[in-house]
Design a protein around this motif. Structure first.
Motif, PDB file in Angstrom:
ATOM      1  N   VAL A 249      23.940 -13.175 -17.504  1.00 40.86           N
ATOM      2  CA  VAL A 249      24.851 -14.297 -16.802  1.00 40.86           C
ATOM      3  C   VAL A 249      24.280 -13.928 -15.372  1.00 40.86           C
ATOM      4  N   THR A 250      24.050 -15.050 -14.646  1.00 44.97           N
ATOM      5  CA  THR A 250      23.797 -14.977 -13.062  1.00 44.97           C
ATOM      6  C   THR A 250      25.011 -15.791 -12.555  1.00 44.97           C
ATOM      7  N   GLY A 251      25.730 -14.993 -11.556  1.00 44.85           N
ATOM      8  CA  GLY A 251      26.509 -15.630 -10.730  1.00 44.85           C
ATOM      9  C   GLY A 251      26.060 -15.561  -9.197  1.00 44.85           C
ATOM     10  N   TYR A 252      26.966 -16.079  -8.375  1.00 46.18           N
ATOM     11  CA  TYR A 252      26.625 -15.727  -6.834  1.00 46.18           C
ATOM     12  C   TYR A 252      27.935 -15.970  -6.098  1.00 46.18           C
ATOM     13  N   THR A 253      27.672 -15.475  -4.868  1.00 47.17           N
ATOM     14  CA  THR A 253      28.862 -15.624  -3.857  1.00 47.17           C
ATOM     15  C   THR A 253      28.085 -15.407  -2.533  1.00 47.17           C
ATOM     16  N   GLY A 254      29.174 -15.437  -1.458  1.00 51.49           N
ATOM     17  CA  GLY A 254      28.474 -15.263  -0.033  1.00 51.49           C
ATOM     18  C   GLY A 254      29.328 -14.255   0.481  1.00 51.49           C
ATOM     19  N   LEU A 255      28.928 -13.484   1.459  1.00 55.08           N
ATOM     20  CA  LEU A 255      29.743 -12.662   2.273  1.00 55.08           C
ATOM     21  C   LEU A 255      30.366 -13.142   3.373  1.00 55.08           C
ATOM     22  N   ARG A 256      31.631 -13.405   3.445  1.00 57.14           N
ATOM     23  CA  ARG A 256      32.365 -14.017   4.524  1.00 57.14           C
ATOM     24  C   ARG A 256      33.805 -13.371   4.324  1.00 57.14           C
ATOM     25  N   ARG A 257      34.332 -13.628   5.624  1.00 54.68           N
ATOM     26  CA  ARG A 257      35.862 -13.016   5.808  1.00 54.68           C
ATOM     27  C   ARG A 257      36.718 -14.265   6.375  1.00 54.68           C
ATOM     28  N   VAL A 258      37.895 -14.327   5.830  1.00 45.44           N
ATOM     29  CA  VAL A 258      38.807 -15.334   6.205  1.00 45.44           C
ATOM     30  C   VAL A 258      39.891 -14.634   6.875  1.00 45.44           C
ATOM     31  N   LEU A 267      36.587 -16.962  11.087  1.00 45.98           N
ATOM     32  CA  LEU A 267      35.710 -16.667  10.044  1.00 45.98           C
ATOM     33  C   LEU A 267      34.569 -15.837  10.476  1.00 45.98           C
ATOM     34  N   ASN A 268      34.512 -14.784   9.831  1.00 47.81           N
ATOM     35  CA  ASN A 268      33.633 -13.394  10.070  1.00 47.81           C
ATOM     36  C   ASN A 268      34.130 -13.277  11.339  1.00 47.81           C
ATOM     37  N   GLY A 269      35.345 -12.992  11.608  1.00 51.39           N
ATOM     38  CA  GLY A 269      35.866 -12.512  13.136  1.00 51.39           C
ATOM     39  C   GLY A 269      35.767 -13.462  14.136  1.00 51.39           C
ATOM     40  N   ARG A 270      35.213 -14.679  14.010  1.00 45.99           N
ATOM     41  CA  ARG A 270      35.370 -15.602  14.963  1.00 45.99           C
ATOM     42  C   ARG A 270      36.328 -16.664  14.749  1.00 45.99           C
ATOM     43  N   PRO A 271      36.929 -17.241  15.949  1.00 45.88           N
ATOM     44  CA  PRO A 271      37.837 -18.548  15.928  1.00 45.88           C
ATOM     45  C   PRO A 271      37.150 -19.590  15.037  1.00 45.88           C
ATOM     46  N   ILE A 272      37.893 -20.279  14.209  1.00 48.20           N
ATOM     47  CA  ILE A 272      37.365 -21.528  13.873  1.00 48.20           C
ATOM     48  C   ILE A 272      38.442 -22.626  13.838  1.00 48.20           C
ATOM     49  N   PHE A 273      38.244 -23.846  14.297  1.00 43.03           N
ATOM     50  CA  PHE A 273      39.030 -24.973  14.438  1.00 43.03           C
ATOM     51  C   PHE A 273      38.831 -25.803  13.110  1.00 43.03           C
ATOM     52  N   LEU A 274      39.506 -26.014  12.139  1.00 44.42           N
ATOM     53  CA  LEU A 274      39.265 -26.653  10.982  1.00 44.42           C
ATOM     54  C   LEU A 274      39.341 -28.342  11.287  1.00 44.42           C
ATOM     55  N   ARG A 275      38.105 -28.967  11.192  1.00 49.89           N
ATOM     56  CA  ARG A 275      38.050 -30.657  11.355  1.00 49.89           C
ATOM     57  C   ARG A 275      37.843 -31.126   9.888  1.00 49.89           C
ATOM     58  N   GLY A 276      38.950 -31.363   9.281  1.00 54.08           N
ATOM     59  CA  GLY A 276      38.952 -31.689   7.695  1.00 54.08           C
ATOM     60  C   GLY A 276      39.096 -33.104   7.605  1.00 54.08           C
ATOM     61  N   ILE A 369      38.322 -21.602   1.316  1.00 53.98           N
ATOM     62  CA  ILE A 369      38.768 -20.790   2.537  1.00 53.98           C
ATOM     63  C   ILE A 369      40.227 -20.786   2.462  1.00 53.98           C
ATOM     64  N   ILE A 370      40.739 -22.094   1.551  1.00 55.31           N
ATOM     65  CA  ILE A 370      42.250 -21.972   1.455  1.00 55.31           C
ATOM     66  C   ILE A 370      42.553 -22.351   0.142  1.00 55.31           C
ATOM     67  N   TRP A 371      43.568 -21.917  -0.334  1.00 52.49           N
ATOM     68  CA  TRP A 371      44.201 -22.156  -1.781  1.00 52.49           C
ATOM     69  C   TRP A 371      45.303 -22.993  -1.476  1.00 52.49           C
ATOM     70  N   GLY A 372      45.426 -24.194  -2.341  1.00 54.62           N
ATOM     71  CA  GLY A 372      46.819 -24.773  -2.204  1.00 54.62           C
ATOM     72  C   GLY A 372      47.648 -24.767  -3.299  1.00 54.62           C
ATOM     73  N   ALA A 373      48.781 -25.157  -3.237  1.00 54.69           N
ATOM     74  CA  ALA A 373      49.820 -25.048  -4.546  1.00 54.69           C
ATOM     75  C   ALA A 373      50.098 -26.510  -4.513  1.00 54.69           C
ATOM     76  N   TYR A 374      51.494 -26.726  -4.114  1.00 55.64           N
ATOM     77  CA  TYR A 374      51.936 -27.959  -4.135  1.00 55.64           C
ATOM     78  C   TYR A 374      51.593 -28.839  -3.160  1.00 55.64           C
ATOM     79  N   ASN A 375      51.902 -30.281  -3.103  1.00 57.19           N
ATOM     80  CA  ASN A 375      51.683 -31.196  -1.883  1.00 57.19           C
ATOM     81  C   ASN A 375      52.869 -32.038  -1.929  1.00 57.19           C
ATOM     82  N   GLU A 376      53.518 -31.998  -0.751  1.00 60.08           N
ATOM     83  CA  GLU A 376      54.473 -33.079  -0.386  1.00 60.08           C
ATOM     84  C   GLU A 376      55.623 -33.119  -1.487  1.00 60.08           C
TER      85      GLU A 376
END
Length: 649
Positions: A249-258, A267-276, A369-376
């Protein structure tokens, strides 16, 4: 031929056994009574939608039938029948014997059908699907329910039946059941955990280096971090050797820190502004089911083309290939489960099951980079503050996600009434530009966290960001949904001015604009339902949502008349710069009127994550209707930001 099969690509790139597999998408016999199979349905498209060839609405139960043939070279291995997702309860039978039953419309399941094949490796598979009209007590997200959900006004045509790919795979009796991959704390290794069914020895390999498992730290000597600018992925192969054979089986991932704290998100130690942007995962031809793999990729490319760096996949566990493309393209993702409609213990239990399944299926994707649960408070009867049992449900959902994954922040109840959360957000819709700006300023910069929420045509209530007892101190603060206007021109106008207001406040860590594209009756998208561009009155989304933007310090009046000014009268507008790059920008702010008069400019410097002091822009329009263009260039002359202001007498 594979080319004639819809969605022919391998369905599960995050857990890849594609060296040997057989797609079962395509034409299946279809029955509405379980006896007469007089119709043909095209799998994997829900039976309500055109791509299925059926277009049956409010059909509660249906049957699929297909004869399958195992390839001869699979003999000696187990034959596994896989379903990506079926809404809602699937009962799989072969030769009149039930092989397996699965309930839940968004998670994958499988069945070992080896013992049910005839001597030639063939069988007739029958799939019964029960799709209740009343969905209020099951996870279903934006699929319409009868009786209707409280949020029926923003619900859409259901997606019943098989809506993700079906396929066969061979594997040994002992096999790799799951593969969890997470970056190490120092981002110099991958922490790998393989779950094994049976006995055997597991060896992981990454970049030519092998380490024995089933639990191992896989060192990466010269790590290349995953980021939107450089979405580098590491493939990890797990080989299980046993008396039953070899399973690869082959999987994959990336090296990153939130990271998340009071100063915002990193993200990876640098500020990030989410334009979502909000993306609900519907298509005109197939509802929940994308018509092609390219359509999944294109939606992400459209989001990026509009200036967004994050997609909030709203109330849906999307096709895994969409996440695969997000990983490869470097698009950030806020992932969340489908909601229920009402609060009962019987409804909460399957919702929590989906939470666990979401992390198990999708946890390896670096784009999330974010898990959500409930909404409104959906599925919570819009009454979290007044009911301790509902507060407990939110708290339990948060803690479940946190226990399953410590590497990502968790949003407990997006919108308001936060109970226990790593992030704090708020949803606010207002078609009055002045009141929207006032409420945004108050929620962001004062302790008053109450605001009006329209729950129905004639029902507006006050909601508060925090439920009783929750302290928002030290939590990143962002807008979770916004937008305004009825016509496309009004939508473009509000998008332009409301986004400027969000960018001016230092506390804001990001935003989610509603939404990427229209869906059925909901025409509030940046794009149409079939993903064409819209007339937004001159607003260019990629300018509005750019890394660097211009903020004009005015309260706009209306589309076509942002500022009222008489011809010949001098007008001075304060203009600021919001810059979310990694280094400071020095350049020139330019401005000119469309009616003429030449171009003026002023030298400026914008530092990362700081809004500049205003530059006074003075013009004297000569026409009754004019447009003031503003743009920022760096020292090389490259344009970094654009904006405009419509002037009218």
């Amino acid at each position: 031929m594979l080319e004639s099969v819809p969605r022919p690509e391998y369905p599960r790139p995050h857990f890849d056994r594609s060296a040997a597999w057989l797609p079962l998408n395509g034409a299946w016999d279809f029955s509405r009574n379980g006896e007469t199979f007089a119709e043909t349905i095209m799998v994997p498209f829900p039976w309500e939608h055109p791509a299925s060839g059926i277009e049956a609405h409010w059909l509660g139960t249906a049957w699929y039938r297909r004869r399958i043939q195992r390839p001869p070279d699979w003999a000696g291995q187990r034959t596994i029948l896989h379903f990506g997702a079926v809404h809602h309860t699937a009962t799989i039978s072969i030769g009149g014997t039930v092989v397996t039953t699965h309930t839940g419309g968004y998670l994958p399941f499988e069945a070992d059908i080896t013992a049910f094949l005839d001597s030639d490796g063939a069988a007739e598979v029958v799939v019964r699907v029960d799709a209740p009209a009343d969905k209020r007590f099951i996870p279903h997200g934006k699929q319409r329910s009868l009786p209707r959900d409280d949020y029926d006004g923003c619900a859409f045509t259901p997606s019943s039946g098989i809506w993700q790919s079906v396929w066969l795979e061979p594997r040994p009796a002992a096999f790799v059941e799951s593969l969890q991959l997470r970056p190490s704390v120092n981002l110099d290794a991958i922490e790998a955990v393989a779950t094994i069914a049976g006995e055997g020895t597991v060896v992981f390999t990454v970049d030519g280096v092998s380490v024995e498992g089933p639990v191992a730290t896989l060192p990466i000597p010269d790590p290349r971090l995953w980021s939107p600018e450089d979405p580098h992925l590491y493939a990890v192969t797990a080989v299980l050797t046993s008396a039953a054979g070899v399973d690869t089986v082959t999987g994959y991932t990336g090296l990153r820190r939130v990271e998340w704290h009071d100063a915002g998100l990193r993200l990876n130690g640098r500020p990030i502004f989410l334009r979502g942007v909000l993306d609900q995962g519907f298509w005109p031809e197939g509802g929940h089911a994308a018509p092609t793999d390219e359509a999944l990729r294109r939606d992400l490319e459209l989001a990026r083309a509009a200036g967004f760096n994050l997609v909030r996949k709203h109330l849906k566990l999307e096709d895994p290939r969409w996440l695969h493309w997000a990983d490869r393209l470097g698009i950030l993702v806020w992932a969340e489960p489908p909601s229920t409609g009402r609060f009962t213990p019987e409804a909460v239990a399957p919702f929590e099951d989906v939470l666990g399944g979401m992390v198990a299926r999708d946890g390896n994707h670096p784009s999330i980079i974010i898990w959500g649960a409930y909404n409104e408070e959906w599925g919570l009867d819009w009454d979290v503050p007044g009911d301790p049992a509902k507060q407990d449900a939110v708290r339990r959902a948060y803690r479940l996600l946190r226990s399953l994954d410590v590497s990502r922040p968790v949003m407990d109840n997006s919108g308001w009434a936060h109970v226990e959360s790593d992030l704090v957000d708020w949803h606010y819709y207002d078609d009055d530009a002045a009141s929207w700006a006032r409420v945004t300023d108050r929620l962001t910069n004062t302790a008053d966290d109450g605001f009006p929420v329209k729950l129905g045509p004639d029902l507006t209530v006050r909601k508060e960001i925090a439920a009783p007892g929750f302290d928002v101190t030290g939590k990143p603060f962002l807008n979770g949904e916004y937008g305004g206007g009825w016509t496309s021109v009004e939508r473009g106008w509000h998008q332009r001015w409301q986004t400027q207001e969000l960018r001016r406040h230092a506390r804001t860590a990001g935003y989610i604009y509603t939404e990427l594209y229209d869906i059925e009756h909901e025409t509030v998208g940046v794009y149409t339902y079939d993903r064409r561009t819209k007339d937004l009155g001159g607003t260019v989304p990629s300018d509005v949502h750019a890394e660097t933007t211009l903020i004009v310090d005015v309260t706009p009046q209306s589309p076509g008349c942002d500022v009222a000014v008489a011809p010949g009268a001098a007008l001075t507008l304060p203009v600021r710069i919001s810059h979310h790059g990694s280094v400071a920008v020095s350049g020139t702010l330019h401005w000119s009127l469309r009616s003429g008069g030449g171009t003026s400019g002023a030298s400026v410097e914008a530092k990362p994550f700081l809004v500049t002091e205003p530059v006074a822009v003075t013009v004297t329009p000569s026409a009754a209707v004019d447009r003031l263009d503003l743009w920022l260039t760096d020292a090389s002359g490259a344009t970094l930001a654009r904006a405009f202001v419509d002037l009218a007498s």
